[in-house]
Design an enzyme around this catalytic site. Sequence first.
Site, PDB file in Angstrom:
ATOM      1  N   SER A   9       0.847  -1.199   0.000  1.00  9.67           N
ATOM      2  CA  SER A   9       0.000   0.000   0.000  1.00  9.67           C
ATOM      3  C   SER A   9       0.875   1.238   0.000  1.00  9.67           C
ATOM      4  O   SER A   9       1.635   1.481   0.942  1.00  9.67           O
ATOM      5  CB  SER A   9      -0.897   0.014   1.238  1.00  9.67           C
ATOM      6  N   HIS A  34      -1.143  -1.429  -4.257  1.00  9.01           N
ATOM      7  CA  HIS A  34      -2.424  -1.097  -3.617  1.00  9.01           C
ATOM      8  C   HIS A  34      -2.529   0.420  -3.433  1.00  9.01           C
ATOM      9  O   HIS A  34      -1.660   1.053  -2.837  1.00  9.01           O
ATOM     10  CB  HIS A  34      -2.492  -1.803  -2.261  1.00  9.01           C
ATOM     11  N   ASP A  36      -4.928   3.435  -2.080  1.00  7.29           N
ATOM     12  CA  ASP A  36      -6.060   3.740  -1.201  1.00  7.29           C
ATOM     13  C   ASP A  36      -6.671   5.086  -1.545  1.00  7.29           C
ATOM     14  O   ASP A  36      -6.033   6.130  -1.364  1.00  7.29           O
ATOM     15  CB  ASP A  36      -5.595   3.749   0.261  1.00  7.29           C
ATOM     16  N   MET A  38      -9.477   7.719  -0.649  1.00  3.23           N
ATOM     17  CA  MET A  38     -10.373   8.109   0.455  1.00  3.23           C
ATOM     18  C   MET A  38     -10.957   9.491   0.179  1.00  3.23           C
ATOM     19  O   MET A  38     -10.257  10.363  -0.341  1.00  3.23           O
ATOM     20  CB  MET A  38      -9.605   8.143   1.774  1.00  3.23           C
ATOM     21  N   HIS A  67      -8.346   0.619  -4.166  1.00  5.11           N
ATOM     22  CA  HIS A  67      -9.278   0.386  -3.057  1.00  5.11           C
ATOM     23  C   HIS A  67     -10.050   1.676  -2.793  1.00  5.11           C
ATOM     24  O   HIS A  67      -9.505   2.635  -2.244  1.00  5.11           O
ATOM     25  CB  HIS A  67      -8.449  -0.040  -1.827  1.00  5.11           C
ATOM     26  N   MET A  69     -12.397   3.835  -0.902  1.00  5.72           N
ATOM     27  CA  MET A  69     -13.092   4.058   0.382  1.00  5.72           C
ATOM     28  C   MET A  69     -13.851   5.374   0.240  1.00  5.72           C
ATOM     29  O   MET A  69     -13.486   6.397   0.828  1.00  5.72           O
ATOM     30  CB  MET A  69     -12.060   4.097   1.522  1.00  5.72           C
ATOM     31  N   MET A 140     -11.401  -6.224   5.487  1.00  9.17           N
ATOM     32  CA  MET A 140     -10.600  -5.242   6.238  1.00  9.17           C
ATOM     33  C   MET A 140     -10.269  -5.816   7.611  1.00  9.17           C
ATOM     34  O   MET A 140     -11.146  -6.342   8.306  1.00  9.17           O
ATOM     35  CB  MET A 140     -11.375  -3.930   6.418  1.00  9.17           C
ATOM     36  N   ASP A 174      -6.407  -6.471   4.567  1.00  2.00           N
ATOM     37  CA  ASP A 174      -5.812  -5.128   4.523  1.00  2.00           C
ATOM     38  C   ASP A 174      -5.946  -4.484   5.899  1.00  2.00           C
ATOM     39  O   ASP A 174      -7.064  -4.313   6.394  1.00  2.00           O
ATOM     40  CB  ASP A 174      -6.564  -4.321   3.452  1.00  2.00           C
TER      41      ASP A 174
HETATM   42  C1  DX5 Z   1      -6.487   1.541   5.481  1.00  2.00           C
HETATM   43  C2  DX5 Z   1      -6.012   1.199   4.094  1.00  2.00           C
HETATM   44  C3  DX5 Z   1      -4.829   0.333   4.060  1.00  2.00           C
HETATM   45  C4  DX5 Z   1      -3.584   0.894   4.707  1.00  2.00           C
HETATM   46  C5  DX5 Z   1      -2.936  -0.251   5.390  1.00  2.00           C
HETATM   47  O1  DX5 Z   1      -7.755   2.092   5.432  1.00  2.00           O
HETATM   48  O2  DX5 Z   1      -7.044   0.550   3.363  1.00  2.00           O
HETATM   49  O3  DX5 Z   1      -4.542  -0.122   2.746  1.00  2.00           O
HETATM   50  O4  DX5 Z   1      -2.657   1.461   3.819  1.00  2.00           O
HETATM   51  O5  DX5 Z   1      -1.880   0.227   6.149  1.00  2.00           O
HETATM   52  P1  DX5 Z   1      -1.094  -0.702   7.162  1.00  2.00           P
HETATM   53  O6  DX5 Z   1      -0.538  -1.846   6.392  1.00  2.00           O
HETATM   54  O7  DX5 Z   1      -0.067   0.203   7.710  1.00  2.00           O
HETATM   55  O8  DX5 Z   1      -2.086  -1.160   8.212  1.00  2.00           O
HETATM   56 ZN    ZN Z   2      -6.488  -0.397   1.410  1.00  2.00          ZN
END
Ligand code: DX5
Ligand code: ZN
Length: 214
Positions: A9, A34, A36, A38, A67, A69, A140, A174
């Site tokens: 990620s 990956h 993210d 948001m 991903h 969110m 998750m 994740d």
């Molecule tokens: C959190 C994200 C993850 C995040 C994971 O909402 O979806 O992908 O980057 O980070 P770590 O591996 O540090 O928990």
């Molecule tokens: Zn993620």
Amino acid sequence: MSNVIISPSILSADFANLERDIKRAELAGADWLHIDVMDGHFVPNITIGVPVVASIKKISHLPLDVHLMIENPQKFVEPFVKAGADILTFHYEAVEQNKISSLIKYIKSFGIKAGMSIKPKTAVEEVSEHLADLDMLLIMTVEPGFGGQKFMEDCAGKIPAAREKFPKLIIQVDGGINAKTGKLCTDLGANSLVAGSYIYNSPNITRAVNSLRA
Ligand code: DX5
Ligand code: ZN
């Protein structure tokens, strides 16, 4: 489980040196990247959007594991496909029940993989009717929104229920994944591991990626 897909990620990468950090993940043998996304509504944080994904596409050969969110994910499918997403994962909790099947079909109609993610409080049983249609279920193992949180072991307990019925489904986890929690998840049937802080905070990224595969 063999052939685990490792998806670093980039949330934990240095955004001022994103190309450098993506190349580091490639050299370390990452399978996917990956990303993210948001929106500050579905989760209390804002990160990456469409233009950044399009720029990443130009400099990386890795499949982009995006991903979402975000609220209203259906509105952003086409922009993210055009930007270069290879796997597009939306959140079950962000979509009305009666629109989920058509959203999965819509994502697949672009010839990419469709993923659906569930938050810690959502049970696999609640989403079971959709599993046959999906390429990937993302379970998750933290509340979505931030990197660097503690792994929730209860969430990993959901993996076998999905794996038993769907041997070919990609089951990704994740949140809080490291060598130890990753092994716990793959032993339960997960075959894709996302890791942000574990990989990017490691002094040796290659060793960190290899340790997730071991
Ligand atoms: C959190 C994200 C993850 C995040 C994971 O909402 O979806 O992908 O980057 O980070 P770590 O591996 O540090 O928990
Ligand atoms: Zn993620």
